[in-house]
Each structure stands twice: as C-alpha cells, then as structure tokens.
Design an enzyme around this catalytic site. Structure first.
Site, PDB file in Angstrom:
ATOM      1  N   ASP A   8       0.871  -1.180   0.000  1.00 20.00           N
ATOM      2  CA  ASP A   8       0.000   0.000   0.000  1.00 20.00           C
ATOM      3  C   ASP A   8       0.903   1.224   0.000  1.00 20.00           C
ATOM      4  OD1 ASP A   8      -2.289   1.655   0.270  1.00 20.00           O
ATOM      5  OD2 ASP A   8      -2.073   1.682   2.442  1.00 20.00           O
ATOM      6  N   SER A   9       0.308   2.372  -0.203  1.00 17.58           N
ATOM      7  CA  SER A   9       1.064   3.620  -0.120  1.00 17.58           C
ATOM      8  C   SER A   9       1.553   3.884   1.301  1.00 17.58           C
ATOM      9  CB  SER A   9       0.202   4.800  -0.584  1.00 17.58           C
ATOM     10  OG  SER A   9      -0.914   4.965   0.280  1.00 17.58           O
ATOM     11  N   CYS A  71      -4.328  -1.318  -1.987  1.00 21.65           N
ATOM     12  CA  CYS A  71      -4.429   0.132  -2.159  1.00 21.65           C
ATOM     13  C   CYS A  71      -5.357   0.396  -3.327  1.00 21.65           C
ATOM     14  CB  CYS A  71      -3.039   0.711  -2.433  1.00 21.65           C
ATOM     15  SG  CYS A  71      -3.021   2.468  -2.851  1.00 21.65           S
ATOM     16  N   GLU A 149      -1.828   7.767   8.975  1.00 19.05           N
ATOM     17  CA  GLU A 149      -0.374   7.611   9.012  1.00 19.05           C
ATOM     18  C   GLU A 149       0.221   8.244  10.280  1.00 19.05           C
ATOM     19  OE1 GLU A 149       1.769   5.912   6.801  1.00 19.05           O
ATOM     20  OE2 GLU A 149      -0.192   5.112   6.227  1.00 19.05           O
ATOM     21  N   CYS A 181     -10.785   3.577   0.162  1.00 18.69           N
ATOM     22  CA  CYS A 181      -9.350   3.669   0.447  1.00 18.69           C
ATOM     23  C   CYS A 181      -9.084   2.784   1.651  1.00 18.69           C
ATOM     24  CB  CYS A 181      -8.938   5.111   0.741  1.00 18.69           C
ATOM     25  SG  CYS A 181      -7.222   5.282   1.311  1.00 18.69           S
ATOM     26  N   HIS A 183      -6.972   2.986   3.939  1.00 21.26           N
ATOM     27  CA  HIS A 183      -6.714   3.708   5.185  1.00 21.26           C
ATOM     28  C   HIS A 183      -8.009   3.994   5.951  1.00 21.26           C
ATOM     29  CE1 HIS A 183      -2.763   4.622   3.386  1.00 21.26           C
ATOM     30  NE2 HIS A 183      -2.366   4.987   4.595  1.00 21.26           N
TER      31      HIS A 183
END
Length: 279
Positions: A8-9, A71, A149, A181, A183
C-alpha cells in the site's frame, strides 16, 4: 510455506491484512508500506505504476507467491500493467458500489475515496453500471490518509477533519457509504460516531480476503480442505454480524515481515494497534 505479499502507499493496507489473517492465520506474509511516497491519491498514474513495479520486484525477491495490491489508488492506476508484466497473480481492491447500490434504502450511495480512485476506469465503469438505480455521491477523504499515518484516529481535531468530507454525503441523503481507500477503515469509529446509527459503511477488505482464497485455490496455493476451513470462518463472521454481535477478536499476530520505504514508525504503530501483544 506459502507467502502472501501485500503493499500500500502506507499503513492503510493493514486493514486488508487484518481481514486476510482472520481467514488464513497460518500463512507467511510480507507487507510493504511505501510511506516515503505517501499519499498516492494526487500523484500521476505513471508515477504510481513505477512505484508499483519497484515494490513488486522486491516482494517477489522476498518470495511472495501471490500479491495483494492493498491500495485502491494503486489498483486503479497499475494493476492491469502489473498483470501484464509479472508472472504472479495479483488481487486488487474492488469498488464496493454494487453491494451498496443493492442495500440502500434512500436510493443514495456515498463514496469516500482518493482522487486517484475516483478517476480510475474500474470505479467509473462500476459506478456507471448502477447509476440508473440509485444516486451516487462522492467526496475525497481530505486528510484521512494523513490522519491514519500519523496515528490520529480519535479526538476533536480528527473529528473535524473527517466531518468536512463526510457531511456532504450525509446532506445528500446517503444511508450507505463505501470506503474507497484502505486507510479509511481505521477511522470507522469516528465515521460511525459522526454519521449516526442510520448510516452503514462498507469496508471492501473482507470481500478481498474471500476472493484471495478463491484465487489461491485456482493457483494451487491452497487445498480445497484449507479453503473450506477458511470459508467456514466467513460464514461464522456473517452469522455473528447478522445477529448484531461483535466480531471475535483476532488471534495471534501472523508471521509477517514489515517493510517501509520511509520511516518505519507509522507502520509499526498501526501494526501494534491491531496486534498489541507484539512489541
């Protein structure tokens, strides 16, 4: 021992790893967080494809037998190219518009996603297939990736950031909201608090975990017996949710190698929030 690669990012793909481990707790995993280049949402498809190529080479060098592109933005930008260029099966993130369209009572479906995902052909095609039967309203989750994050998953400041992107969907009458997403599921407690009990959120990660099992059987990475055992857990989870019960706690942490392109602290922090017994 089979190895499942995920990337993932940043740390968001751990929401997908979490659901896979519920079904396949005994596999080996390698997870790559590209947090030195996070977020992907506003970056060009060409840039994302180059990052994905580099990450896939690393995961293959680590011994990955199958790779989950955990992602949404990377799936939209790169998965077709990855499938053409690498001799391994890839599992991507699917925009969960179909179950939302089938489940809405108000006829309005909300989608929270990154700009890159909302512009992707896979999402646009899926959206087009269901627009006749319902209204689909979208909003970029501005600042959501950064909140996750940074580990800012609660508190008034976090609620204000989340409310700014969520409120337009609520004002439009959405009673089901798709999380586009990986996240975003980590912000579900805040999202549910702000939306109230009449709004349901769809996290696509459990569906990705189920699809992974199907593909692993196709690739002879899982036996029919192992797949049956894993899918029995799916039925158990569905029955508990249908009765309004909480999902059972996760078991022991998986055998996983965590890799970051940048500061490893955010990835470690999120991993430990899921499996706190590992320090």
């Amino acid at each position: 021992m089979r190895m499942i690669g995920l990337f993932d990012s940043g740390s968001g793909g751990l929401s997908v790893l979490r659901e896979i481990v519920r079904l396949l707790p005994d596999e080996k995993y390698v997870y790559y967080s590209d947090n030195a280049h996070c977020p992907y949402g506003e970056k060009s498809p060409e840039y994302i494809r180059e990052r994905c190529r580099e990450i896939v080479r690393l995961l293959l060098d680590k011994g990955a037998d199958i790779i989950v592109v955990a992602c949404n933005t990377a799936t939209a930008a790169a998965i077709q190219v990855l499938r053409e260029e690498f001799p391994v099966r890839f599992i991507g993130m699917e925009p969960a518009v179909k179950p939302a369209a089938l489940g809405t009572r108000t006829g309005v479906v909300g989608v929270l996603a990154t700009a890159g995902t909302l512009k992707g052909s896979k999402y646009l095609t899926t959206k087009g297939n269901f627009e006749d039967g319902c209204t689909i309203v979208e909003h970029v989750g501005q600042g959501f990736v950064e909140l996750v994050e940074n580990g800012d998953l609660e508190g008034k400041a976090t609620e204000e950031v989340v409310r700014t992107s969520l409120q337009p969907l609520l004002d439009a009458g959405a009673d089901i909201i798709v999380l586009g997403c990986t996240h975003y599921p980590f912000l579900l407690p805040v999202l549910r608090k702000l939306a109230g009990p009449g709004v349901r959120f769809i996290d696509p990660a459990p569906a990705v975990a189920r699809h992974l099992i199907y593909v692993m059987v196709q690739e002879r990475l899982l036996s029919e017996r192992e797949a049956t055992r894993a899918l029995a857990k799916v039925i158990e989870l569905a029955e508990k949710e249908a009765m309004g019960q909480k999902r059972p706690p996760l078991g022991a942490a998986p055998a996983v190698e965590l890799i970051s392109s940048g500061d490893p602290a955010p990835l470690q922090r999120m991993f430990h929030s899921i499996w706190p017994e590992i320090q």
